[in-house]
Design a protein around this motif. Structure first.
Motif, PDB file in Angstrom:
ATOM      1  N   VAL A  53       0.848  -1.196   0.000  1.00 39.73           N
ATOM      2  CA  VAL A  53       0.000   0.000   0.000  1.00 39.73           C
ATOM      3  C   VAL A  53       0.882   1.245   0.000  1.00 39.73           C
ATOM      4  CG1 VAL A  53      -1.887  -1.147   1.226  1.00 39.73           C
ATOM      5  CG2 VAL A  53      -0.151   0.090   2.524  1.00 39.73           C
ATOM      6  N   PRO A  54       0.351   2.385  -0.439  1.00 39.04           N
ATOM      7  CA  PRO A  54       1.153   3.613  -0.374  1.00 39.04           C
ATOM      8  C   PRO A  54       1.525   3.999   1.055  1.00 39.04           C
ATOM      9  CG  PRO A  54      -0.659   3.898  -1.909  1.00 39.04           C
ATOM     10  CD  PRO A  54      -0.904   2.605  -1.183  1.00 39.04           C
ATOM     11  N   LEU A  55       0.531   3.916   1.989  1.00 39.75           N
ATOM     12  CA  LEU A  55       0.778   4.347   3.360  1.00 39.75           C
ATOM     13  C   LEU A  55      -0.122   3.547   4.297  1.00 39.75           C
ATOM     14  CD1 LEU A  55       2.652   6.550   4.593  1.00 39.75           C
ATOM     15  CD2 LEU A  55       0.639   8.023   4.719  1.00 39.75           C
ATOM     16  N   ILE A  56       0.448   2.980   5.347  1.00 44.57           N
ATOM     17  CA  ILE A  56      -0.299   2.087   6.236  1.00 44.57           C
ATOM     18  C   ILE A  56      -1.468   2.798   6.918  1.00 44.57           C
ATOM     19  CG2 ILE A  56       1.142   2.508   8.264  1.00 44.57           C
ATOM     20  CD1 ILE A  56       0.892  -0.495   8.917  1.00 44.57           C
ATOM     21  N   TRP A  57      -1.360   4.105   7.132  1.00 44.28           N
ATOM     22  CA  TRP A  57      -2.397   4.824   7.877  1.00 44.28           C
ATOM     23  C   TRP A  57      -3.698   4.944   7.107  1.00 44.28           C
ATOM     24  CZ3 TRP A  57      -0.986   4.691  12.586  1.00 44.28           C
ATOM     25  CH2 TRP A  57       0.375   4.738  12.905  1.00 44.28           C
ATOM     26  N   ASP A  58      -3.667   4.706   5.816  1.00 41.65           N
ATOM     27  CA  ASP A  58      -4.871   4.846   5.003  1.00 41.65           C
ATOM     28  C   ASP A  58      -5.721   3.585   4.949  1.00 41.65           C
ATOM     29  OD1 ASP A  58      -4.303   7.474   4.372  1.00 41.65           O
ATOM     30  OD2 ASP A  58      -3.120   6.938   2.607  1.00 41.65           O
ATOM     31  N   ILE A  59      -5.236   2.470   5.503  1.00 40.17           N
ATOM     32  CA  ILE A  59      -6.019   1.244   5.439  1.00 40.17           C
ATOM     33  C   ILE A  59      -6.952   1.152   6.648  1.00 40.17           C
ATOM     34  CG2 ILE A  59      -4.149   0.107   4.179  1.00 40.17           C
ATOM     35  CD1 ILE A  59      -3.592  -1.604   6.620  1.00 40.17           C
ATOM     36  N   VAL A  60      -7.912   0.258   6.562  1.00 45.66           N
ATOM     37  CA  VAL A  60      -8.922   0.094   7.601  1.00 45.66           C
ATOM     38  C   VAL A  60      -8.251  -0.141   8.960  1.00 45.66           C
ATOM     39  CG1 VAL A  60     -10.879  -1.311   8.338  1.00 45.66           C
ATOM     40  CG2 VAL A  60     -10.531  -0.820   5.925  1.00 45.66           C
ATOM     41  N   GLY A  61      -8.759   0.553   9.991  1.00 47.87           N
ATOM     42  CA  GLY A  61      -8.135   0.507  11.312  1.00 47.87           C
ATOM     43  C   GLY A  61      -8.012  -0.880  11.892  1.00 47.87           C
ATOM     44  N   PHE A  62      -9.025  -1.718  11.710  1.00 45.22           N
ATOM     45  CA  PHE A  62      -8.960  -3.078  12.261  1.00 45.22           C
ATOM     46  C   PHE A  62      -7.774  -3.841  11.678  1.00 45.22           C
ATOM     47  CE2 PHE A  62      -9.793  -7.578  11.548  1.00 45.22           C
ATOM     48  CZ  PHE A  62      -9.920  -8.023  12.856  1.00 45.22           C
ATOM     49  N   MET A  63      -7.613  -3.763  10.360  1.00 48.23           N
ATOM     50  CA  MET A  63      -6.494  -4.466   9.734  1.00 48.23           C
ATOM     51  C   MET A  63      -5.164  -3.891  10.199  1.00 48.23           C
ATOM     52  SD  MET A  63      -6.957  -7.080   7.803  1.00 48.23           S
ATOM     53  CE  MET A  63      -5.480  -7.065   6.806  1.00 48.23           C
ATOM     54  N   ARG A  64      -5.076  -2.569  10.234  1.00 46.01           N
ATOM     55  CA  ARG A  64      -3.819  -1.907  10.591  1.00 46.01           C
ATOM     56  C   ARG A  64      -3.395  -2.225  12.023  1.00 46.01           C
ATOM     57  NH1 ARG A  64      -5.468   3.389  10.679  1.00 46.01           N
ATOM     58  NH2 ARG A  64      -5.799   3.138  12.926  1.00 46.01           N
ATOM     59  N   ASP A  65      -4.347  -2.218  12.949  1.00 46.76           N
ATOM     60  CA  ASP A  65      -4.013  -2.336  14.369  1.00 46.76           C
ATOM     61  C   ASP A  65      -4.086  -3.754  14.918  1.00 46.76           C
ATOM     62  OD1 ASP A  65      -3.641   0.395  14.458  1.00 46.76           O
ATOM     63  OD2 ASP A  65      -5.695   0.810  15.110  1.00 46.76           O
ATOM     64  N   ALA A  66      -4.891  -4.617  14.294  1.00 46.88           N
ATOM     65  CA  ALA A  66      -5.142  -5.932  14.882  1.00 46.88           C
ATOM     66  C   ALA A  66      -4.713  -7.109  14.007  1.00 46.88           C
ATOM     67  CB  ALA A  66      -6.631  -6.085  15.228  1.00 46.88           C
ATOM     68  N   ARG A  67      -4.515  -6.897  12.715  1.00 50.73           N
ATOM     69  CA  ARG A  67      -4.170  -8.034  11.858  1.00 50.73           C
ATOM     70  C   ARG A  67      -2.774  -7.939  11.262  1.00 50.73           C
ATOM     71  NH1 ARG A  67      -4.412 -11.985  11.297  1.00 50.73           N
ATOM     72  NH2 ARG A  67      -5.511 -12.852   9.524  1.00 50.73           N
ATOM     73  N   VAL A  68      -2.355  -6.744  10.879  1.00 55.14           N
ATOM     74  CA  VAL A  68      -0.991  -6.605  10.361  1.00 55.14           C
ATOM     75  C   VAL A  68      -0.009  -6.891  11.492  1.00 55.14           C
ATOM     76  CG1 VAL A  68       0.723  -5.000   9.441  1.00 55.14           C
ATOM     77  CG2 VAL A  68      -1.630  -4.939   8.577  1.00 55.14           C
TER      78      VAL A  68
END
Length: 214
Positions: free
Chosen positions: A127-142
């Motif tokens: 992705v271009p920037l991690i902050w732009d993806i859905v919060g659940f994926m960013r904080d709990a799955r990645v």
């Protein structure tokens, strides 16, 4: 005692141990604001290539990499439950960006991300920037973030308590080390990648655009 930081190859071995313990591996590869998009071949796909090959020597770029917004390819990969299956989303923003998450053709994918965690699959999300993806994926799955600094160099972060995440300071997880030894994609594999991407129907004419018009 001096702490020994892992090399890129040693980190790949850590990922393989996680897979052998029956867990999925979820890696997000992005850039910083300065290098947000970068030139073709500038870093993210090169790194994704090496991870995919290391995790599964049988990786096939024609079946295991999802190009652009090809939902049919994505679903086909999701339905493949083989252990050590690579799911490389070369432009994962088409499925994970916040503004796309409630699209009717994306919503059914949510349970897949939320509940399936122990299938020994390798998710590679470019992705271009991690902050732009859905919060659940960013904080709990990645689980891991590779932040590309320049070609062949990326900072490695490991997921920590979500309270530590701070988009204003571009702080996600715990910093581990910076890899400066990531080799470029071999010429033959680069040619395969370019053939796969530039000849794809969803590059010439966006697949979701056609879907929304139908």
């Amino acid at each position: 005692m001096t702490e020994v930081l892992p090399s890129f190859t040693q980190w790949l071995a850590v990922l393989m141990n996680d897979l052998q313990d029956d867990y999925d591996v979820v890696i997000c590869i992005d850039s910083d604001d300065i290098n947000r998009h970068g030139p073709v071949g500038g870093g993210k796909s090169d790194i994704a290539h090496w991870i995919a090959r290391a995790m599964n020597p049988s990786f096939n770029i024609y079946t295991d990499m999802v190009v652009k917004d090809d939902l049919a390819e994505f679903k086909q990969n999701l339905d493949d439950r083989h252990a050590y299956k690579v799911i490389w989303l070369d432009e994962a923003e088409w499925f994970l960006f916040k503004q796309w998450w409630q699209k009717p053709w994306v919503k059914p994918l949510t349970p897949e991300f939320m509940s399936n965690r122990k299938e020994r699959r390798i998710w590679i999300l470019c992705v271009p920037l991690i902050w732009d993806i859905v919060g659940f994926m960013r904080d709990a799955r990645v689980q891991w973030r590779l932040k590309v600094q320049k070609r062949g160099e990326a900072a490695l972060f490991m997921r920590g308590p979500r309270m530590w995440n701070d988009w204003e300071r571009d702080k996600w997880g715990t910093y581990i080390t910076t890899f400066k030894d990531i080799p470029p994609t071999p010429d033959g594999a680069r040619a395969q990648y370019e053939e796969r991407v530039f000849g794809h129907k969803c590059v010439k004419d966006r697949c979701v655009t056609r879907m929304e018009k139908s």
